[in-house]
Enzyme design. Sequence first.
Site, PDB file in Angstrom:
ATOM      1  N   THR A  16       0.830  -1.213   0.000  1.00  0.00           N
ATOM      2  CA  THR A  16       0.000   0.000   0.000  1.00  0.00           C
ATOM      3  C   THR A  16       0.863   1.262   0.000  1.00  0.00           C
ATOM      4  O   THR A  16       0.640   2.192  -0.774  1.00  0.00           O
ATOM      5  CB  THR A  16      -0.886  -0.004   1.268  1.00  0.00           C
ATOM      6  OG1 THR A  16      -1.597  -1.235   1.297  1.00  0.00           O
ATOM      7  CG2 THR A  16      -1.875   1.126   1.266  1.00  0.00           C
ATOM      8  N   VAL A  17       1.883   1.297   0.878  1.00  0.00           N
ATOM      9  CA  VAL A  17       2.674   2.524   1.039  1.00  0.00           C
ATOM     10  C   VAL A  17       3.685   2.681  -0.110  1.00  0.00           C
ATOM     11  O   VAL A  17       3.829   3.766  -0.689  1.00  0.00           O
ATOM     12  CB  VAL A  17       3.391   2.531   2.406  1.00  0.00           C
ATOM     13  CG1 VAL A  17       4.149   3.838   2.595  1.00  0.00           C
ATOM     14  CG2 VAL A  17       2.397   2.321   3.542  1.00  0.00           C
ATOM     15  N   GLU A 130       8.703  10.233   9.386  1.00  0.00           N
ATOM     16  CA  GLU A 130       7.436  10.967   9.577  1.00  0.00           C
ATOM     17  C   GLU A 130       6.226  10.058   9.330  1.00  0.00           C
ATOM     18  O   GLU A 130       5.209  10.151  10.027  1.00  0.00           O
ATOM     19  CB  GLU A 130       7.403  12.169   8.610  1.00  0.00           C
ATOM     20  CG  GLU A 130       6.210  13.075   8.765  1.00  0.00           C
ATOM     21  CD  GLU A 130       6.176  13.774  10.116  1.00  0.00           C
ATOM     22  OE1 GLU A 130       7.012  14.644  10.366  1.00  0.00           O
ATOM     23  OE2 GLU A 130       5.297  13.432  10.921  1.00  0.00           O
ATOM     24  N   GLY A 188      -7.555  -0.597   2.848  1.00  0.00           N
ATOM     25  CA  GLY A 188      -6.081  -0.594   2.930  1.00  0.00           C
ATOM     26  C   GLY A 188      -5.565   0.083   4.194  1.00  0.00           C
ATOM     27  O   GLY A 188      -4.418   0.502   4.251  1.00  0.00           O
ATOM     28  N   LYS A 206       3.338   3.781  18.010  1.00  0.00           N
ATOM     29  CA  LYS A 206       3.309   5.196  17.610  1.00  0.00           C
ATOM     30  C   LYS A 206       3.435   6.095  18.833  1.00  0.00           C
ATOM     31  O   LYS A 206       4.113   7.124  18.793  1.00  0.00           O
ATOM     32  CB  LYS A 206       2.016   5.475  16.828  1.00  0.00           C
ATOM     33  CG  LYS A 206       1.978   4.737  15.483  1.00  0.00           C
ATOM     34  CD  LYS A 206       0.582   4.768  14.882  1.00  0.00           C
ATOM     35  CE  LYS A 206       0.535   4.126  13.505  1.00  0.00           C
ATOM     36  NZ  LYS A 206      -0.847   3.938  13.009  1.00  0.00           N
TER      37      LYS A 206
HETATM   38  N1  HSE Z   1      -2.913   0.021  10.483  1.00  0.00           N
HETATM   39  C1  HSE Z   1      -2.564   1.382  10.694  1.00  0.00           C
HETATM   40  C2  HSE Z   1      -3.813   2.160  11.081  1.00  0.00           C
HETATM   41  C3  HSE Z   1      -1.945   1.925   9.430  1.00  0.00           C
HETATM   42  O1  HSE Z   1      -4.911   1.611  10.939  1.00  0.00           O
HETATM   43  O2  HSE Z   1      -3.707   3.278  11.541  1.00  0.00           O
HETATM   44  C4  HSE Z   1      -1.220   3.205   9.595  1.00  0.00           C
HETATM   45  O3  HSE Z   1      -0.124   3.088  10.453  1.00  0.00           O
END
Ligand code: HSE
Length: 429
Positions: A16-17, A130, A188, A206
């Site tokens: 995806t990224v 980031e 996604g 995070k």
């Molecule tokens: N799986 C993560 C979310 C993707 O749903 O936020 C982004 O880090």
Amino acid sequence: MPSSAAIRVAILGFGTVGEGAYRMLEDNREAITRKVGRPVEVVGIGVRDLTRSRTAPRSLFTNDLPKLVRREDVDVVLELIGGLDPAASLVEQALERGVPVVTANKELIAKQGRELLSLAGRHHVDLHFEAAVGGGIPLVQPLKHQLAGNDVLKLIGILNGTTNTILTRMAVDGAGFDEALREAQELGYAEADPTNDVDGYDAAYKLAILGSIAFGRQVPVDQVYREGIRRVSQVDMHFADVLGYAIKLLAIIEPAHETLFARVHPTLIPRTHPLAGVDGVYNAVWLHGDFVGDLMFSGRGAGSDPTASAVIGDLIGVARDVVAGQSGQPILWGEPIDLLPIADLETSYYVRLNVQDRPKVLGQIALEFGHHDVGLSAMEMRVIDRKRELGEIVFLTHRCRESDFRAGLASVAALDAIVEVCSDFRVEA
Ligand code: HSE
């Protein structure tokens, strides 16, 4: 390097990224060239499976990722694989060769960020991440730079788009958990293993990253207290709403007693708080700094395009450094800090009980909590089954110590009139 030569980029991973980052470089080629001062060219893409159909020329793809990282003509590596293996060793190899790295890998940075930043520092190269937190929302750079002079007194984040989508669909449309999760996967947003989202691991990674930057000490992710959203039901959503709250998976970090509390759990937050209105795939970070005061960042926290936006923003910064023949100094995280145990937390609580609907029950519950210094501040009740004399009671407590609340709740649960302790959540005032 001649002054017109392109900045050459290797992309590791084309999920995806990776696909989004490639597409952004193609779609916005002209603007990016103008901002960097030279073209930015993808010269190789490393993937595990060469047989899958791709949205980039076949000639770019290789399944020999270590060889791609060792290529002499690569100026910047984008690590967009995720997870620790093989991402960690590929990032190390690039940094050791003096090649700057941009990564979206929250697990890698949360678990090994301190070592990797110090490796990057020793080799005088950039390491940027980031995109690891909050998708397209600029969070890492503002915390590293514009807000760095503040003492951060509290930081609260909605840091996972999948769980926020699920909770929003449950609250707004009455959707079931499974249906809402499937939808987030189709869009996604979800991790390869949705446990990472649903049980709060992703948000904890995070939070540890943001906390390490905001407080200048490494926040050990394995000490972050973590509960996921599996226990949140429609009934709790209803009662929270009646009491004036939304239920969100919040990631909270705050200083206390010379160290920090860091926790991820479903939380009732007043509808009047700006975070309560952050719905769907949107993420947000609210913080209070001693000089800046209250501040909130919000935007799309997951998905191909917003995450690509953060990756390419970092890449442009690194490419400008390459053009200027210099390296940005990676910030270093201080020694790991021992976090406080959740038992020492002071906050308010929400409790839902199924009870025998008879006289004196309310008094008994209040008395048991009172024995443990836990005061009740609000209550809602409804009859579930008049014939079987079954009722449902919901309480909010005043602020109290978590250990006192747990002891009080255990005494309440032991009362004859209590049929079941259905749920309990922390409340953010
Ligand atoms: N799986 C993560 C979310 C993707 O749903 O936020 C982004 O880090």
